[in-house]
Design a protein around this motif. Structure first.
Motif, short mmCIF file in Angstrom:
data_model
loop_
_atom_site.label_atom_id
_atom_site.label_comp_id
_atom_site.label_asym_id
_atom_site.label_seq_id
_atom_site.Cartn_x
_atom_site.Cartn_y
_atom_site.Cartn_z
N ALA A 167 1.74 -15.84 3.00
CA ALA A 167 0.71 -15.11 3.19
C ALA A 167 0.19 -13.87 2.30
O ALA A 167 -1.02 -13.92 2.05
CB ALA A 167 1.07 -14.01 4.48
N TRP A 168 1.13 -13.41 1.36
CA TRP A 168 1.10 -13.00 0.13
C TRP A 168 0.12 -13.64 -0.95
O TRP A 168 -0.80 -13.02 -1.38
CB TRP A 168 2.20 -12.33 -0.56
CG TRP A 168 2.81 -10.99 0.37
CD1 TRP A 168 4.15 -11.03 0.93
CD2 TRP A 168 2.59 -9.93 0.26
NE1 TRP A 168 4.39 -9.91 1.50
CE2 TRP A 168 3.41 -9.22 1.00
CE3 TRP A 168 1.40 -9.20 -0.19
CZ2 TRP A 168 3.20 -7.84 1.30
CZ3 TRP A 168 0.87 -7.94 0.13
CH2 TRP A 168 1.89 -7.10 0.92
N LEU A 206 7.74 -12.86 -13.85
CA LEU A 206 6.39 -13.04 -13.44
C LEU A 206 6.09 -11.59 -12.31
O LEU A 206 4.87 -11.18 -12.78
CB LEU A 206 6.04 -14.20 -12.68
CG LEU A 206 5.92 -15.40 -13.60
CD1 LEU A 206 5.92 -16.55 -12.48
CD2 LEU A 206 4.76 -15.39 -14.58
N ALA A 207 7.14 -11.52 -11.74
CA ALA A 207 6.80 -10.32 -10.82
C ALA A 207 6.69 -8.98 -11.40
O ALA A 207 5.76 -8.00 -11.16
CB ALA A 207 7.87 -10.38 -9.78
N SER A 241 0.37 -10.99 -5.64
CA SER A 241 1.21 -11.99 -6.59
C SER A 241 2.54 -11.46 -6.82
O SER A 241 3.54 -12.22 -6.53
CB SER A 241 0.51 -12.15 -7.86
OG SER A 241 -0.72 -12.75 -7.56
N ALA A 242 2.74 -9.94 -6.89
CA ALA A 242 3.84 -9.47 -7.55
C ALA A 242 5.12 -9.87 -5.95
O ALA A 242 6.19 -9.94 -6.20
CB ALA A 242 3.90 -8.23 -7.76
N GLU A 243 4.39 -9.43 -5.19
CA GLU A 243 5.19 -9.55 -3.69
C GLU A 243 5.68 -10.81 -3.69
O GLU A 243 6.83 -11.17 -3.32
CB GLU A 243 4.08 -8.99 -2.49
CG GLU A 243 3.66 -7.72 -2.50
CD GLU A 243 4.84 -6.88 -1.68
OE1 GLU A 243 5.90 -7.10 -1.63
OE2 GLU A 243 4.54 -5.63 -1.30
N ILE A 273 8.14 -2.62 -6.63
CA ILE A 273 8.43 -3.91 -7.34
C ILE A 273 8.71 -4.25 -8.60
O ILE A 273 9.74 -4.86 -9.18
CB ILE A 273 7.24 -4.69 -6.71
CG1 ILE A 273 6.68 -4.61 -5.36
CG2 ILE A 273 7.51 -6.00 -7.50
CD1 ILE A 273 5.77 -5.61 -5.03
N ALA A 274 8.11 -3.27 -9.39
CA ALA A 274 8.42 -3.29 -10.84
C ALA A 274 9.86 -2.95 -11.15
O ALA A 274 10.55 -3.53 -11.90
CB ALA A 274 7.54 -2.30 -11.67
#
Length: 461
Positions: free
Chosen positions: A378-379, A411-412, A399-401, A436-437
């Motif tokens: 879904a992300w 990549l995240a 994309s990070a999720e 997220i980072a």
């Protein structure tokens, strides 16, 4: 040190084989997840836990197994569903695994390691003393016997835990008013399988087992179940009917179509058979036959969201997204936007490449990830629609999720940093990008600690 390292390797293997979820694929299906949640809820409550806090996860593995690996999650192999004849048998397995959770058995593995490790180390010191004194063969024998004793101690520890989980599972079934007949029936299947494979059931064979002997488990549990007030409780007919559907769907999805069509021949007009054949035909690219089966199911039950989902999936995956939208929209409506079905609808809307559908796709997908953040598909789709609409910062955030869930931490990190740079400072999406980072960076550092050589190689490049 070679004997000790070998022993520790065996101990590590005992734990790793009990928690393979990370290395295997998780099967996600809206109907199956709803069914497993429903049949496990009374058992979870009987165990004193909150159903909303316990997950039952299906693993794509043909072996007959279930396990817990920390936290309040029960993992069930697809092979176990295939081997079970009733929902009641699956409930017996879930009750047993809940016994491991409430007993804190994964956390207590350390106790078994410590006790076994002490025995191994002491035997090594004694053996080394004998070697230095000139009795080389005797010293090596002492060390080998010590290793064997340590492993025996650890396996005895795990067998005690399994017996404890058996007793707890019986208690939870009783408290929930659910018969233990299914539990005994499933242990009987395990015993038959062991017999066919030539696994002995005597005490000597049990010396190296992580679980008690199946015959002993059946005898002890039979004494408990047969006097329980719930022993003669009837099976829930609705659960049993739904189980046959779920089992058929699972076989249609994971098995070779040849085997599915053998087990569910065209002479079988039952609902489970139509479900299984629809997936088998779809896998063979016999789209007309798959749609014929799906339409027959919908004709029987026009308001069943899972039949509508099935038709939408066949249409979408055969390159007909525009046609898939109608049944998927209705399925989303009937399930009140179930996240997995909603993400499929979002995919269909995007796949039409019709920009007039993008606003609806974004709305549907945002709702899906809002209710189920752990849905990388879904992300990904949400990132596609953001990019198509020119919102690159949120596309990078989506994309990070997805990447952090797929363990693509470098990549995240890059995607999160790019999103952070383009999002309004202090906004909820900016805060999420920052989180997220930090998460990706911390997980990268953990990975480097585990494999410093690989990290050094990446740094040099």
């Amino acid at each position: 040190m070679r004997l000790l390292s070998h022993f520790l390797g065996l101990l590590a293997l005992a734990v790793l084989t009990a928690q393979p979820a990370a290395a295997q694929s998780i099967l996600r299906d809206a109907e199956t997840e709803a069914f497993l949640d429903e049949i496990s809820a009374p058992l979870i409550e009987a165990a004193g836990l909150e159903p909303s806090n316990v997950d039952v996860v299906l693993i794509n593995d043909p072996s007959i197994n279930a396990f817990v690996a920390g936290g309040q999650v029960v993992y069930i192999h697809s092979g176990l569903i295939d081997a079970a004849d009733t929902a009641n048998e699956v409930q017996g397995v879930i009750a047993h695994e809940l016994g491991h959770i409430t007993g804190g058995h994964i956390i207590r593995y350390g106790e078994g390691f410590q006790t076994a490790g002490r025995i191994s180390i002491l035997s090594m010191l004694a053996g080394l003393g004998a070697v230095l004194a000139g009795a080389g063969e005797a010293g090596m024998g002492i060390m080998a016997l010590g290793q064997q004793a340590a492993m025996s101690k650890f396996l005895a520890f795990t067998r005690t835990q399994e017996a404890s989980a058996d007793a707890a599972g019986a208690e939870y079934l009783s408290e929930a008013g659910i018969t233990g007949k299914g539990s005994l029936a499933f242990f009987g299947k395990l015993l038959n399988q062991e017999t066919r494979r030539g696994i002995r059931q005597d005490d000597e064979a049990g010396f190296y087992r992580t679980h008690p002997l199946s015959g002993d488990r059946i005898s002890k549990l039979k004494e408990v179940y047969e006097v329980d007030p719930a022993w003669d409780a009837p099976l829930d007919e609705a659960w049993e009917t739904r189980f046959q559907r779920v089992k058929a769907k699972l076989q249609g999805y994971v098995a070779n179509p040849e085997f599915t069509l053998r087990d569910y021949p065209e002479t079988d007009s039952s609902t489970p058979a139509l479900v299984a054949r629809a997936y088998a035909y779809h896998k063979e690219a016999r789209i007309d036959r798959a749609l014929e089966a799906a339409d027959a199911l919908i004709e029987r039950s026009p308001e069943d969201p899972y039949f509508l989902e099935l038709k939408g999936q066949v249409l979408l995956e055969s390159g007909r997204p525009e046609e898939a939208i109608v049944p998927l929209r209705k399925a989303v409506e009937l399930t009140r936007a179930q996240p997995l079905i909603a993400s499929m609808l979002g995919h269909a809307l995007i796949a039409t490449e019709d920009e007039s559908h993008y606003e609806e796709a974004e709305r549907v997908l945002r709702a899906a990830v809002g209710r189920d953040r752990y849905n990388p598909f879904a992300w990904y789709q949400l990132g596609v629609v953001y990019a198509a609409r020119g919102d690159m910062p949120r596309a990078r955030l989506a994309s990070a999720e997805q990447q952090v869930m797929n363990r693509q931490y470098p990549l995240a990190l890059r995607s999160a940093q790019a999103a952070e740079a383009g999002l309004p400072y202090g906004s909820p999406d900016w805060i999420r990008a920052t989180d997220i980072a930090h998460e990706a960076r911390a997980l990268m550092e953990q990975a480097c600690e585990a494999d410093k050589r690989a990290c050094e190689g990446r740094r040099r490049r």
